[in-house]
Design an enzyme around this catalytic site. Structure first.
Site, PDB file in Angstrom:
ATOM      1  N   CYS A 117     -74.719 -29.246 -16.048  1.00 13.37           N
ATOM      2  CA  CYS A 117     -75.744 -28.235 -15.910  1.00 13.37           C
ATOM      3  C   CYS A 117     -76.264 -28.470 -14.152  1.00 13.37           C
ATOM      4  O   CYS A 117     -76.436 -27.637 -13.651  1.00 13.37           O
ATOM      5  CB  CYS A 117     -76.894 -28.594 -17.074  1.00 13.37           C
TER       6      CYS A 117
ATOM      7  N   ASP B 162     -96.038 -19.543 -24.917  1.00  7.77           N
ATOM      8  CA  ASP B 162     -96.166 -19.907 -23.212  1.00  7.77           C
ATOM      9  C   ASP B 162     -97.230 -19.510 -22.417  1.00  7.77           C
ATOM     10  O   ASP B 162     -97.597 -20.144 -21.993  1.00  7.77           O
ATOM     11  CB  ASP B 162     -95.716 -18.848 -22.985  1.00  7.77           C
TER      12      ASP B 162
ATOM     13  N   CYS C 215     -72.961 -36.395 -19.452  1.00  9.12           N
ATOM     14  CA  CYS C 215     -72.960 -34.947 -19.198  1.00  9.12           C
ATOM     15  C   CYS C 215     -73.657 -34.598 -17.705  1.00  9.12           C
ATOM     16  O   CYS C 215     -74.716 -35.350 -17.780  1.00  9.12           O
ATOM     17  CB  CYS C 215     -72.815 -33.690 -20.020  1.00  9.12           C
TER      18      CYS C 215
HETATM   19  C1  B12 Z   1     -93.492 -22.538 -16.063  1.00 12.13           C
HETATM   20  C2  B12 Z   1     -91.843 -21.963 -17.137  1.00 12.13           C
HETATM   21  C3  B12 Z   1     -90.557 -21.875 -16.360  1.00 12.13           C
HETATM   22  C4  B12 Z   1     -90.343 -21.703 -15.599  1.00 12.13           C
HETATM   23  C5  B12 Z   1     -90.554 -23.148 -14.598  1.00 12.13           C
HETATM   24  C6  B12 Z   1     -89.465 -24.115 -15.576  1.00 12.13           C
HETATM   25  C7  B12 Z   1     -89.314 -25.823 -15.665  1.00 12.13           C
HETATM   26  N1  B12 Z   1     -88.657 -26.122 -16.153  1.00 12.13           N
HETATM   27  O1  B12 Z   1     -90.841 -25.341 -16.053  1.00 12.13           O
HETATM   28  C8  B12 Z   1     -89.224 -21.114 -14.622  1.00 12.13           C
HETATM   29  C9  B12 Z   1     -89.638 -19.812 -14.200  1.00 12.13           C
HETATM   30  C10 B12 Z   1     -88.268 -21.756 -13.466  1.00 12.13           C
HETATM   31  C11 B12 Z   1     -88.551 -21.033 -15.848  1.00 12.13           C
HETATM   32  C12 B12 Z   1     -87.090 -20.567 -16.140  1.00 12.13           C
HETATM   33  C13 B12 Z   1     -87.138 -20.942 -17.670  1.00 12.13           C
HETATM   34  N2  B12 Z   1     -87.283 -20.286 -18.773  1.00 12.13           N
HETATM   35 CO1  B12 Z   1     -89.627 -21.259 -19.084  1.00 12.13          CO
HETATM   36  N3  B12 Z   1     -91.500 -21.555 -19.075  1.00 12.13           N
HETATM   37  C14 B12 Z   1     -92.225 -21.915 -18.373  1.00 12.13           C
HETATM   38  C15 B12 Z   1     -93.480 -22.115 -19.071  1.00 12.13           C
HETATM   39  C16 B12 Z   1     -94.216 -21.103 -19.005  1.00 12.13           C
HETATM   40  C17 B12 Z   1     -94.436 -23.496 -18.613  1.00 12.13           C
HETATM   41  C18 B12 Z   1     -93.407 -24.841 -18.643  1.00 12.13           C
HETATM   42  C19 B12 Z   1     -93.843 -25.951 -17.698  1.00 12.13           C
HETATM   43  O2  B12 Z   1     -95.412 -26.166 -17.678  1.00 12.13           O
HETATM   44  N4  B12 Z   1     -93.002 -26.523 -16.744  1.00 12.13           N
HETATM   45  C20 B12 Z   1     -93.627 -27.613 -15.950  1.00 12.13           C
HETATM   46  C21 B12 Z   1     -93.091 -28.709 -15.705  1.00 12.13           C
HETATM   47  C22 B12 Z   1     -92.895 -29.816 -14.962  1.00 12.13           C
HETATM   48  O3  B12 Z   1     -91.883 -28.626 -17.264  1.00 12.13           O
HETATM   49  P1  B12 Z   1     -90.678 -29.264 -17.107  1.00 12.13           P
HETATM   50  O4  B12 Z   1     -89.339 -28.966 -16.395  1.00 12.13           O
HETATM   51  O5  B12 Z   1     -90.430 -28.954 -18.265  1.00 12.13           O
HETATM   52  O6  B12 Z   1     -89.834 -30.885 -17.045  1.00 12.13           O
HETATM   53  C23 B12 Z   1     -90.588 -31.676 -18.182  1.00 12.13           C
HETATM   54  C24 B12 Z   1     -89.712 -32.721 -18.206  1.00 12.13           C
HETATM   55  O7  B12 Z   1     -88.246 -32.534 -17.789  1.00 12.13           O
HETATM   56  C25 B12 Z   1     -90.019 -34.503 -17.754  1.00 12.13           C
HETATM   57  N5  B12 Z   1     -88.861 -34.996 -18.365  1.00 12.13           N
HETATM   58  C26 B12 Z   1     -88.397 -35.564 -19.411  1.00 12.13           C
HETATM   59  N6  B12 Z   1     -87.983 -36.611 -19.463  1.00 12.13           N
HETATM   60  C27 B12 Z   1     -87.869 -36.762 -18.305  1.00 12.13           C
HETATM   61  C28 B12 Z   1     -87.257 -37.908 -16.907  1.00 12.13           C
HETATM   62  C29 B12 Z   1     -87.801 -38.427 -15.617  1.00 12.13           C
HETATM   63  C30 B12 Z   1     -87.596 -39.660 -15.237  1.00 12.13           C
HETATM   64  C31 B12 Z   1     -88.100 -37.023 -15.125  1.00 12.13           C
HETATM   65  C32 B12 Z   1     -88.849 -37.193 -13.618  1.00 12.13           C
HETATM   66  C33 B12 Z   1     -88.505 -35.605 -15.894  1.00 12.13           C
HETATM   67  C34 B12 Z   1     -88.576 -36.118 -17.486  1.00 12.13           C
HETATM   68  O8  B12 Z   1     -91.879 -33.520 -17.512  1.00 12.13           O
HETATM   69  C35 B12 Z   1     -92.533 -32.973 -17.770  1.00 12.13           C
HETATM   70  C36 B12 Z   1     -93.322 -32.607 -18.273  1.00 12.13           C
HETATM   71  O9  B12 Z   1     -94.013 -33.388 -17.757  1.00 12.13           O
HETATM   72  C37 B12 Z   1     -92.698 -22.251 -20.877  1.00 12.13           C
HETATM   73  C38 B12 Z   1     -93.613 -22.353 -21.668  1.00 12.13           C
HETATM   74  C39 B12 Z   1     -94.890 -23.633 -22.339  1.00 12.13           C
HETATM   75  N7  B12 Z   1     -95.814 -23.416 -21.811  1.00 12.13           N
HETATM   76  O10 B12 Z   1     -94.446 -24.702 -22.361  1.00 12.13           O
HETATM   77  C40 B12 Z   1     -91.223 -21.439 -20.827  1.00 12.13           C
HETATM   78  C41 B12 Z   1     -90.473 -22.224 -21.306  1.00 12.13           C
HETATM   79  C42 B12 Z   1     -89.975 -23.452 -21.123  1.00 12.13           C
HETATM   80  N8  B12 Z   1     -89.366 -21.941 -20.611  1.00 12.13           N
HETATM   81  C43 B12 Z   1     -88.506 -21.301 -21.386  1.00 12.13           C
HETATM   82  C44 B12 Z   1     -86.936 -20.173 -21.072  1.00 12.13           C
HETATM   83  C45 B12 Z   1     -86.344 -19.388 -22.207  1.00 12.13           C
HETATM   84  C46 B12 Z   1     -86.878 -20.440 -19.884  1.00 12.13           C
HETATM   85  C47 B12 Z   1     -84.967 -19.986 -19.381  1.00 12.13           C
HETATM   86  C48 B12 Z   1     -84.490 -20.073 -19.804  1.00 12.13           C
HETATM   87  C49 B12 Z   1     -85.382 -18.383 -18.562  1.00 12.13           C
HETATM   88  C50 B12 Z   1     -84.308 -18.281 -18.363  1.00 12.13           C
HETATM   89  N9  B12 Z   1     -82.947 -17.518 -18.735  1.00 12.13           N
HETATM   90  O11 B12 Z   1     -84.487 -17.374 -17.195  1.00 12.13           O
HETATM   91  C51 B12 Z   1     -85.334 -21.121 -17.791  1.00 12.13           C
HETATM   92  C52 B12 Z   1     -84.892 -22.360 -17.657  1.00 12.13           C
HETATM   93  C53 B12 Z   1     -84.818 -22.715 -16.574  1.00 12.13           C
HETATM   94  C54 B12 Z   1     -84.964 -24.604 -17.299  1.00 12.13           C
HETATM   95  N10 B12 Z   1     -83.954 -25.238 -16.870  1.00 12.13           N
HETATM   96  O12 B12 Z   1     -85.889 -24.629 -16.979  1.00 12.13           O
HETATM   97  C55 B12 Z   1     -88.824 -21.726 -23.079  1.00 12.13           C
HETATM   98  C56 B12 Z   1     -87.768 -22.634 -23.442  1.00 12.13           C
HETATM   99  C57 B12 Z   1     -86.774 -22.813 -24.627  1.00 12.13           C
HETATM  100  C58 B12 Z   1     -86.199 -23.910 -24.701  1.00 12.13           C
HETATM  101  N11 B12 Z   1     -85.390 -23.959 -25.617  1.00 12.13           N
HETATM  102  O13 B12 Z   1     -86.262 -25.272 -23.973  1.00 12.13           O
HETATM  103  C59 B12 Z   1     -90.244 -22.369 -22.797  1.00 12.13           C
HETATM  104  C60 B12 Z   1     -90.546 -22.871 -23.294  1.00 12.13           C
HETATM  105  C61 B12 Z   1     -90.565 -20.956 -23.150  1.00 12.13           C
HETATM  106  C62 B12 Z   1     -90.949 -20.556 -24.382  1.00 12.13           C
HETATM  107  N12 B12 Z   1     -92.303 -20.219 -24.771  1.00 12.13           N
HETATM  108  O14 B12 Z   1     -89.827 -20.538 -25.277  1.00 12.13           O
HETATM  109  N13 B12 Z   1     -89.603 -20.869 -16.996  1.00 12.13           N
HETATM  110  S1  SF4 Z   2     -78.184 -30.300 -20.987  1.00 15.67           S
HETATM  111 FE1  SF4 Z   2     -77.197 -30.651 -18.875  1.00 15.67          FE
HETATM  112  S2  SF4 Z   2     -76.235 -32.417 -19.589  1.00 15.67           S
HETATM  113 FE2  SF4 Z   2     -77.402 -32.540 -21.577  1.00 15.67          FE
HETATM  114  S3  SF4 Z   2     -75.385 -31.900 -22.687  1.00 15.67           S
HETATM  115 FE3  SF4 Z   2     -76.326 -29.727 -21.883  1.00 15.67          FE
HETATM  116  S4  SF4 Z   2     -75.436 -29.535 -18.994  1.00 15.67           S
HETATM  117 FE4  SF4 Z   2     -74.922 -31.888 -20.387  1.00 15.67          FE
END
Ligand code: B12
Ligand code: SF4
Ligand code: SF4
Length: 374
Positions: free
Chosen positions: A214, A154, A211
């Site tokens: 979520c 992280d 699916c």
């Molecule tokens: C900031 C952060 C958060 C934030 C923002 C979450 C997020 N989704 O970004 C908050 C506080 C909300 C959060 C929540 C959680 N987090 Co967090 N978080 C982080 C952190 C520090 C950075 C993530 C980041 O850079 N986000 C930026 C956004 C842009 O990234 P993203 O949403 O993942 O989007 C990417 C993809 O979706 C992608 N993408 C892929 N395909 C496609 C297709 C299209 C069309 C589009 C538009 C985009 C797209 O584009 C983006 C990348 O450019 C990481 C650690 C790290 N340094 O990476 C941990 C991390 C992601 N978190 C983690 C965890 C465990 C959680 C939680 C489960 C905790 C909880 N139970 O509350 C939740 C899960 C919520 C969720 N649904 O994501 C784990 C995830 C493990 C895993 N198995 O994935 C990490 C990796 C920490 C770790 N070292 O283990 N988190």
């Molecule tokens: S991440 Fe969401 S869409 Fe993908 S298999 Fe799990 S519940 Fe279904």
């Protein structure tokens, strides 16, 4: 055998010896990490809210997280390690009717903070790589250039989940979590960037299919579209990262969550699909530091709300929960009490509404209004 293959094997066996459940390697080369192209638009849309560290820029004004090259131009490979944190405890979706009790996210029940647990293990893998390079001739490898490595859990300017996809650890689900075919999404990630050229793995294929469970289940509609999370609406952000006031319109959706949220993972078929019975074949966490503290599973809300500052510090020393701070946890407990429909909380909330912390007091006042509504 090619030295990049031998070194990759060495890294993987070191990861397994350190206790990681999964390890994969991604090459840092052109074209790199397609999903990072979405990152600047995500920041520009304001979805990062108050998480300023996600917005940091390099000297050219580029977002550091948009490319691993921004802060590690020397890096040629990234080793991604994953550690299972699932345990044999119920899902939040199974206990949702216990409205008088709170929910702390599964990842945060652990005896030790996961950052410390993973970092220690990454250091062991890193040390093995350095040993191998130092004794490359003894191992029959050609002389290796000077080795640079950096470990992150992280903590660095990297989007770890994108690297994890390309290292074959799992695919990015529509809930934005990394999902592994065998372990589901209950895995933490840790990465080592290295100047070594290591034989890469193949990216994991997307298995979400049609699916949308979520997206449909998210109580605050934070998943705006597949793979697109507005963090400012996510309960995890609101209860852990957000300081001060929680927007009123989002409070009812928070339900009984006091720290983080598991719903979009609880309902995922790759995690067993919302019922523990379906998880009979699940693999559980073996790391001692990640075993749950029973008192944190579905805790009593008044225990959290009425905790003294000293109790908070003592109870959550070395726990992920300290991130919400004393004020944040009591604020969250007040909101959850307001959502509980449980009038027995009224005396406790009346006390909190006079708290010297104005944030706690104003959220308790809001909670009281919810409970006395006709
Ligand atoms: C900031 C952060 C958060 C934030 C923002 C979450 C997020 N989704 O970004 C908050 C506080 C909300 C959060 C929540 C959680 N987090 Co967090 N978080 C982080 C952190 C520090 C950075 C993530 C980041 O850079 N986000 C930026 C956004 C842009 O990234 P993203 O949403 O993942 O989007 C990417 C993809 O979706 C992608 N993408 C892929 N395909 C496609 C297709 C299209 C069309 C589009 C538009 C985009 C797209 O584009 C983006 C990348 O450019 C990481 C650690 C790290 N340094 O990476 C941990 C991390 C992601 N978190 C983690 C965890 C465990 C959680 C939680 C489960 C905790 C909880 N139970 O509350 C939740 C899960 C919520 C969720 N649904 O994501 C784990 C995830 C493990 C895993 N198995 O994935 C990490 C990796 C920490 C770790 N070292 O283990 N988190
Ligand atoms: S991440 Fe969401 S869409 Fe993908 S298999 Fe799990 S519940 Fe279904
Ligand atoms: S963690 Fe909770 S609030 Fe955040 S996206 Fe998942 S279901 Fe929605």
């Amino acid at each position: 055998m090619d030295s990049s293959v031998r070194l990759a094997q060495l890294a993987k066996s070191a990861a397994s010896d350190a206790g990681f459940d999964l390890c994969g390697i991604a090459a840092i080369s052109e074209p790199e990490f397609r999903e990072l192209a979405h990152f600047p638009a995500w920041i520009a849309a304001g979805y990062a809210g108050e998480m300023e560290y996600l917005k940091s820029k390099d000297e050219r004004g580029q977002l550091k997280r948009a490319s691993p090259r921004a802060t590690a131009p020397w890096a040629r490979s990234v080793i991604v390690c994953a550690l299972n944190y699932d345990t044999d405890e119920p899902y939040s979706t199974e206990l949702a009717h216990h409205r008088e009790r709170g929910w702390i996210a599964r990842y945060a029940w652990s005896q030790q903070d996961y950052h410390d647990v993973l970092f220690k293990k990454l250091r062991q893998v890193e040390a093995r790589l350095h040993q191998a390079v130092d004794s490359s001739s003894a191992l029959g490898l050609p002389p290796q250039p000077e080795l640079i490595t950096r470990c992150y859990v992280d903590t660095g300017p990297h989007v770890e989940r994108v690297y994890a996809k390309y290292a074959g650890i799992g695919w990015i689900g529509k809930n934005t979590c990394i999902l592994n075919e065998k372990l589901g999404s209950w895995i933490f990630l840790g990465v080592i960037l290295t100047s070594l050229e290591l034989a890469p793995d193949l990216p994991a294929a997307d298995r979400c299919g049609t699916c949308t469970r979520c997206i449909d289940a998210c109580p605050t509609n934070a998943l705006l579209a597949p793979y697109k999370l507005d963090a400012t609406r996510c309960i995890s952000y609101l209860t852990i990262e957000k300081r001060g006031k929680i927007p009123e319109e989002l409070r009812p959706g928070i339900g009984n969550h006091v720290f983080g949220c598991d719903i979009c993972q609880d309902v995922c078929p790759w995690n067993g699909g919302a019922t523990q019975t379906a998880r009979s074949s699940a693999t559980f966490a073996s790391a001692p530091g990640l075993q749950p503290r029973p008192e944190l599973v579905n805790p009593a809300l008044d225990w959290l709300a009425e905790m003294s500052r000293e109790d908070f510090q003592q109870t959550f020393k070395g726990s992920p929960l300290k991130r919400s701070k004393y004020s944040g946890l009591r604020r969250n407990a007040a909101v959850a009490m307001g959502n509980s429909g449980e009038r027995a909380f009224i005396p406790s909330l009346e006390k909190l509404a006079c708290d010297e912390d104005s944030i706690v007091a104003s959220h308790a006042a809001w909670a009281l209004q919810q409970l006395v509504k006709p």
